[in-house]
Design a protein around this motif. Structure first.
Motif, PDB file in Angstrom:
ATOM      1  N   MET A  89       0.829  -1.199   0.000  1.00  0.00           N
ATOM      2  CA  MET A  89       0.000   0.000   0.000  1.00  0.00           C
ATOM      3  C   MET A  89       0.871   1.259   0.000  1.00  0.00           C
ATOM      4  O   MET A  89       0.573   2.225  -0.696  1.00  0.00           O
ATOM      5  CB  MET A  89      -0.913   0.013   1.219  1.00  0.00           C
ATOM      6  N   LEU A  90       1.967   1.242   0.767  1.00  0.00           N
ATOM      7  CA  LEU A  90       2.826   2.418   0.848  1.00  0.00           C
ATOM      8  C   LEU A  90       3.573   2.698  -0.448  1.00  0.00           C
ATOM      9  O   LEU A  90       4.021   3.816  -0.673  1.00  0.00           O
ATOM     10  CB  LEU A  90       3.814   2.264   2.002  1.00  0.00           C
ATOM     11  N   LYS A  91       3.711   1.705  -1.304  1.00  0.00           N
ATOM     12  CA  LYS A  91       4.404   1.893  -2.581  1.00  0.00           C
ATOM     13  C   LYS A  91       3.498   2.507  -3.659  1.00  0.00           C
ATOM     14  O   LYS A  91       3.978   2.903  -4.712  1.00  0.00           O
ATOM     15  CB  LYS A  91       4.976   0.566  -3.062  1.00  0.00           C
ATOM     16  N   GLU A  92       2.196   2.598  -3.379  1.00  0.00           N
ATOM     17  CA  GLU A  92       1.282   3.195  -4.355  1.00  0.00           C
ATOM     18  C   GLU A  92       1.630   4.663  -4.565  1.00  0.00           C
ATOM     19  O   GLU A  92       2.074   5.346  -3.648  1.00  0.00           O
ATOM     20  CB  GLU A  92      -0.165   3.056  -3.871  1.00  0.00           C
ATOM     21  N   LYS A  93       1.388   5.155  -5.763  1.00  0.00           N
ATOM     22  CA  LYS A  93       1.793   6.517  -6.119  1.00  0.00           C
ATOM     23  C   LYS A  93       1.025   7.589  -5.350  1.00  0.00           C
ATOM     24  O   LYS A  93       1.571   8.630  -5.049  1.00  0.00           O
ATOM     25  CB  LYS A  93       1.602   6.734  -7.617  1.00  0.00           C
ATOM     26  N   SER A  94      -0.242   7.347  -5.033  1.00  0.00           N
ATOM     27  CA  SER A  94      -1.052   8.381  -4.387  1.00  0.00           C
ATOM     28  C   SER A  94      -0.801   8.482  -2.883  1.00  0.00           C
ATOM     29  O   SER A  94      -1.446   9.249  -2.197  1.00  0.00           O
ATOM     30  CB  SER A  94      -2.532   8.092  -4.634  1.00  0.00           C
ATOM     31  N   ASN A  95       0.150   7.737  -2.382  1.00  0.00           N
ATOM     32  CA  ASN A  95       0.424   7.700  -0.954  1.00  0.00           C
ATOM     33  C   ASN A  95       1.259   8.904  -0.537  1.00  0.00           C
ATOM     34  O   ASN A  95       2.268   9.216  -1.127  1.00  0.00           O
ATOM     35  CB  ASN A  95       1.121   6.362  -0.654  1.00  0.00           C
ATOM     36  N   ASN A  96       0.791   9.606   0.494  1.00  0.00           N
ATOM     37  CA  ASN A  96       1.577  10.711   1.039  1.00  0.00           C
ATOM     38  C   ASN A  96       1.713  10.576   2.558  1.00  0.00           C
ATOM     39  O   ASN A  96       1.804  11.550   3.265  1.00  0.00           O
ATOM     40  CB  ASN A  96       0.960  12.057   0.659  1.00  0.00           C
ATOM     41  N   PHE A  97       1.710   9.332   3.046  1.00  0.00           N
ATOM     42  CA  PHE A  97       1.836   9.069   4.475  1.00  0.00           C
ATOM     43  C   PHE A  97       3.241   9.345   4.994  1.00  0.00           C
ATOM     44  O   PHE A  97       3.408   9.806   6.104  1.00  0.00           O
ATOM     45  CB  PHE A  97       1.519   7.597   4.795  1.00  0.00           C
ATOM     46  N   LEU A  98       4.224   8.983   4.200  1.00  0.00           N
ATOM     47  CA  LEU A  98       5.603   9.001   4.680  1.00  0.00           C
ATOM     48  C   LEU A  98       6.293  10.313   4.370  1.00  0.00           C
ATOM     49  O   LEU A  98       5.855  11.091   3.551  1.00  0.00           O
ATOM     50  CB  LEU A  98       6.376   7.843   4.041  1.00  0.00           C
ATOM     51  N   GLY A  99       7.424  10.514   5.046  1.00  0.00           N
ATOM     52  CA  GLY A  99       8.247  11.683   4.750  1.00  0.00           C
ATOM     53  C   GLY A  99       8.253  12.676   5.889  1.00  0.00           C
ATOM     54  O   GLY A  99       7.792  12.408   7.000  1.00  0.00           O
ATOM     55  N   ALA A 100       8.782  13.844   5.581  1.00  0.00           N
ATOM     56  CA  ALA A 100       8.899  14.914   6.571  1.00  0.00           C
ATOM     57  C   ALA A 100       7.528  15.471   6.909  1.00  0.00           C
ATOM     58  O   ALA A 100       6.706  15.717   6.023  1.00  0.00           O
ATOM     59  CB  ALA A 100       9.803  16.014   6.031  1.00  0.00           C
TER      60      ALA A 100
END
Length: 131
Positions: A89-100
């Motif tokens: 799920m985290l590898k999907e393009k629309s994902n913005n969960f991760l990062g700063a």
């Protein structure tokens, strides 16, 4: 107050696994799955006794072993499967969960800002604060 942090894949996996381990719904579902499978395995020799010529003791030993293996290995399998699904799920393009991320306490609520998103949560929506 302003808090700057980086949300990693492992953080997200740890959160989901922690939630699953403490959720009553997930615990009940896991117990049901762990018990239902072995019961079916242990009933199968009684059905096969009437259908085939395979000795009952052989079937009971085989399916009894399968029932015990199911009971103890199912949680391991489900944990690995859940981690694999989360990573997918985290590898999907629309994902913005991760990062700063930046978490800021405002007078009217909690503001969370990411690279592509901004979320405002009112204080009344907060039910619990845990580490």
């Amino acid at each position: 107050m302003k808090l700057v942090y980086n949300l990693t894949e492992q953080d997200y996996i740890n959160f989901n696994m922690s939630y699953a381990e403490t959720s009553d719904t997930v615990k009940k579902s896991m117990l049901r799955a762990r018990v239902t499978g072995p019961i079916m395995f242990l009933l199968l020799p009684f059905v096969l006794r009437n259908v085939t010529d395979i000795p009952f003791a052989y079937c009971m030993g085989l399916f009894g072993t399968a029932a015990v293996a199911w009971f103890f290995l199912l949680p391991v399998f489900i944990k690995k499967s859940t981690i694999r699904q989360i990573k997918k799920m985290l590898k999907e393009k629309s994902n913005n969960f991760l990062g700063a991320k930046v978490l800021e306490l405002m007078p009217n609520g909690i503001m969370t800002k990411g690279v592509d998103d901004e979320t405002m949560t009112s204080y009344s929506a907060v039910e619990d604060i845990t580490q």
